[in-house]
Design a protein around this motif. Structure first.
Motif, mmCIF file in Angstrom:
data_model
loop_
_atom_site.group_PDB
_atom_site.id
_atom_site.type_symbol
_atom_site.label_atom_id
_atom_site.label_comp_id
_atom_site.label_asym_id
_atom_site.label_seq_id
_atom_site.Cartn_x
_atom_site.Cartn_y
_atom_site.Cartn_z
ATOM 1 N N CYS A 93 20.834 -180.233 33.941
ATOM 2 C CA CYS A 93 20.269 -179.138 33.156
ATOM 3 C C CYS A 93 21.381 -178.140 32.839
ATOM 4 O O CYS A 93 22.130 -177.739 33.721
ATOM 5 N N ASP A 94 21.471 -177.755 31.562
ATOM 6 C CA ASP A 94 22.564 -176.876 31.156
ATOM 7 C C ASP A 94 22.085 -175.524 30.642
ATOM 8 O O ASP A 94 22.800 -174.828 29.946
ATOM 9 N N LYS A 95 20.833 -175.149 30.965
ATOM 10 C CA LYS A 95 20.368 -173.836 30.532
ATOM 11 C C LYS A 95 19.295 -173.287 31.464
ATOM 12 O O LYS A 95 18.613 -174.024 32.175
ATOM 13 N N THR A 124 11.848 -183.801 34.951
ATOM 14 C CA THR A 124 11.906 -183.677 33.496
ATOM 15 C C THR A 124 11.078 -182.451 33.140
ATOM 16 O O THR A 124 10.013 -182.226 33.703
ATOM 17 N N ILE A 125 11.581 -181.666 32.202
ATOM 18 C CA ILE A 125 10.841 -180.504 31.717
ATOM 19 C C ILE A 125 10.609 -180.721 30.227
ATOM 20 O O ILE A 125 11.552 -180.933 29.467
ATOM 21 N N GLN A 126 9.338 -180.674 29.833
ATOM 22 C CA GLN A 126 8.951 -180.995 28.464
ATOM 23 C C GLN A 126 8.025 -179.905 27.930
ATOM 24 O O GLN A 126 7.171 -179.383 28.652
ATOM 25 N N ALA A 127 8.194 -179.595 26.632
ATOM 26 C CA ALA A 127 7.297 -178.645 25.982
ATOM 27 C C ALA A 127 5.935 -179.305 25.814
ATOM 28 O O ALA A 127 5.818 -180.334 25.164
ATOM 29 N N PHE A 128 4.923 -178.710 26.411
ATOM 30 C CA PHE A 128 3.569 -179.240 26.256
ATOM 31 C C PHE A 128 2.957 -178.722 24.957
ATOM 32 O O PHE A 128 2.139 -179.380 24.332
ATOM 33 N N THR A 129 3.346 -177.501 24.574
ATOM 34 C CA THR A 129 2.925 -176.892 23.312
ATOM 35 C C THR A 129 4.196 -176.483 22.573
ATOM 36 O O THR A 129 5.302 -176.692 23.079
ATOM 37 N N GLU A 130 4.035 -175.862 21.422
ATOM 38 C CA GLU A 130 5.173 -175.193 20.804
ATOM 39 C C GLU A 130 5.616 -174.114 21.787
ATOM 40 O O GLU A 130 4.772 -173.408 22.346
ATOM 41 N N VAL A 131 6.921 -173.982 21.998
ATOM 42 C CA VAL A 131 7.428 -173.048 23.009
ATOM 43 C C VAL A 131 8.529 -172.191 22.406
ATOM 44 O O VAL A 131 9.389 -172.688 21.677
ATOM 45 N N GLU A 132 8.480 -170.899 22.711
ATOM 46 C CA GLU A 132 9.560 -169.984 22.356
ATOM 47 C C GLU A 132 10.223 -169.528 23.655
ATOM 48 O O GLU A 132 9.540 -169.153 24.605
ATOM 49 N N LEU A 133 11.545 -169.583 23.657
ATOM 50 C CA LEU A 133 12.323 -169.273 24.857
ATOM 51 C C LEU A 133 13.433 -168.290 24.537
ATOM 52 O O LEU A 133 13.878 -168.191 23.393
ATOM 53 N N LEU A 134 13.892 -167.601 25.553
ATOM 54 C CA LEU A 134 15.180 -166.916 25.537
ATOM 55 C C LEU A 134 16.031 -167.691 26.528
ATOM 56 O O LEU A 134 15.698 -167.766 27.711
ATOM 57 N N SER A 135 17.121 -168.303 26.023
ATOM 58 C CA SER A 135 17.906 -169.225 26.855
ATOM 59 C C SER A 135 19.349 -168.784 26.971
ATOM 60 O O SER A 135 19.927 -168.255 26.027
ATOM 61 N N ILE A 136 19.907 -169.058 28.152
ATOM 62 C CA ILE A 136 21.334 -168.859 28.382
ATOM 63 C C ILE A 136 21.913 -170.203 28.798
ATOM 64 O O ILE A 136 21.359 -170.896 29.660
ATOM 65 N N SER A 137 23.005 -170.581 28.156
ATOM 66 C CA SER A 137 23.659 -171.848 28.503
ATOM 67 C C SER A 137 24.385 -171.696 29.831
ATOM 68 O O SER A 137 24.697 -170.580 30.267
ATOM 69 N N LYS A 138 24.689 -172.808 30.458
ATOM 70 C CA LYS A 138 25.428 -172.778 31.724
ATOM 71 C C LYS A 138 26.795 -172.116 31.524
ATOM 72 O O LYS A 138 27.235 -171.308 32.343
ATOM 73 N N PHE A 154 10.693 -167.707 34.359
ATOM 74 C CA PHE A 154 11.981 -168.348 34.157
ATOM 75 C C PHE A 154 11.773 -169.846 34.328
ATOM 76 O O PHE A 154 10.943 -170.278 35.126
ATOM 77 N N ILE A 155 12.546 -170.643 33.597
ATOM 78 C CA ILE A 155 12.450 -172.094 33.718
ATOM 79 C C ILE A 155 13.859 -172.692 33.686
ATOM 80 O O ILE A 155 14.698 -172.284 32.884
ATOM 81 N N THR A 156 14.102 -173.583 34.608
ATOM 82 C CA THR A 156 15.313 -174.398 34.636
ATOM 83 C C THR A 156 15.048 -175.526 35.627
ATOM 84 O O THR A 156 14.031 -175.531 36.317
ATOM 85 N N GLU A 157 15.940 -176.465 35.698
ATOM 86 C CA GLU A 157 15.865 -177.491 36.740
ATOM 87 C C GLU A 157 16.890 -177.049 37.768
ATOM 88 O O GLU A 157 18.095 -177.079 37.515
ATOM 89 N N PHE A 217 13.086 -180.323 27.279
ATOM 90 C CA PHE A 217 13.963 -179.217 27.659
ATOM 91 C C PHE A 217 15.138 -179.778 28.450
ATOM 92 O O PHE A 217 16.289 -179.432 28.213
ATOM 93 N N THR A 218 14.843 -180.660 29.409
ATOM 94 C CA THR A 218 15.869 -181.381 30.175
ATOM 95 C C THR A 218 15.219 -182.614 30.802
ATOM 96 O O THR A 218 14.029 -182.603 31.109
ATOM 97 N N ASN A 219 15.988 -183.671 30.958
ATOM 98 C CA ASN A 219 15.491 -184.950 31.470
ATOM 99 C C ASN A 219 15.908 -185.206 32.910
ATOM 100 O O ASN A 219 17.012 -184.826 33.319
#
Length: 193
Positions: free
Chosen positions: A45-47, A94-108, A78-81, A38-40
């Protein structure tokens, strides 16, 4: 997942359906495959996202290469860095998908547009940051005031399903204990059941 409108309302309260439509129009559906980043750490982080389904792991590496899991994010969170997204500083985590993940995301970029177009969004942001702070404060308090076993019991009651979905060393790390301590507590709990 809770309805998107319900999630937003829990942060800010009374919004009209038109206001909720404006907010929702900025969030886009996104899917992350298992293990996708998701971000390193070290990046920006841009979302900002709402987890619709799946599990994300928030972790960092220590200088000696040990992984520290800070959080396991599940649906309706909610998730972001925070440092990267809100303060334009390099990510600590770092944020990583541990499983398949569905999100609703907004960019910065869209987030900044939403802030300008819809000033009430600033109140939602404030409530989000306050909720994050309160959660961190509660974690610090539990680490300082509770025994390892009490922390285990509390986390188990609140996140029972995670105990069958993620490696237990991740949960141990979230709880601030070694895998060995975690295993001893888990064994004791099983014997007392």
């Amino acid at each position: 997942m809770k309805n998107f409108d319900e999630l937003i309302q829990q942060y800010v309260g009374c919004l009209t359906s038109e206001e909720l439509s404006v907010i929702q129009s900025y969030f886009k559906e996104e899917k992350l495959n298992k293990n996708k980043i998701f971000t390193n750490s070290g990046e920006m982080c841009d979302k900002l996202s709402v987890v619709k389904s799946g599990i994300l792991r928030v972790f960092a590496l220590t200088e000696d290469g040990k992984e520290i899991t800070q959080w396991l994010s599940t649906k309706d969170f909610f998730i972001t860095e925070v440092m990267g997204f809100f303060f334009n500083q390099p990510n600590r985590w770092t944020i990583q998908a541990f499983t398949e993940v569905e999100l609703l995301s907004i960019s910065k970029t869209d987030y900044l547009k939403l802030c300008q177009k819809f000033p009430k969004w600033i109140e939602i942001e404030k409530q989000f940051i306050i909720k994050c702070f309160a959660m961190m404060e509660n974690r610090v308090f539990s680490h300082l005031s509770m025994t390892a076993e009490e922390r285990y019991n509390q986390y188990f009651e609140q996140n029972r399903e995670l105990f069958n979905q993620v490696p237990l060393q991740y949960i141990a790390s979230v709880l601030g204990m070694t895998p060995e301590t975690f295993s001893r507590i888990r064994k004791r709990q099983a014997e007392n059941s």
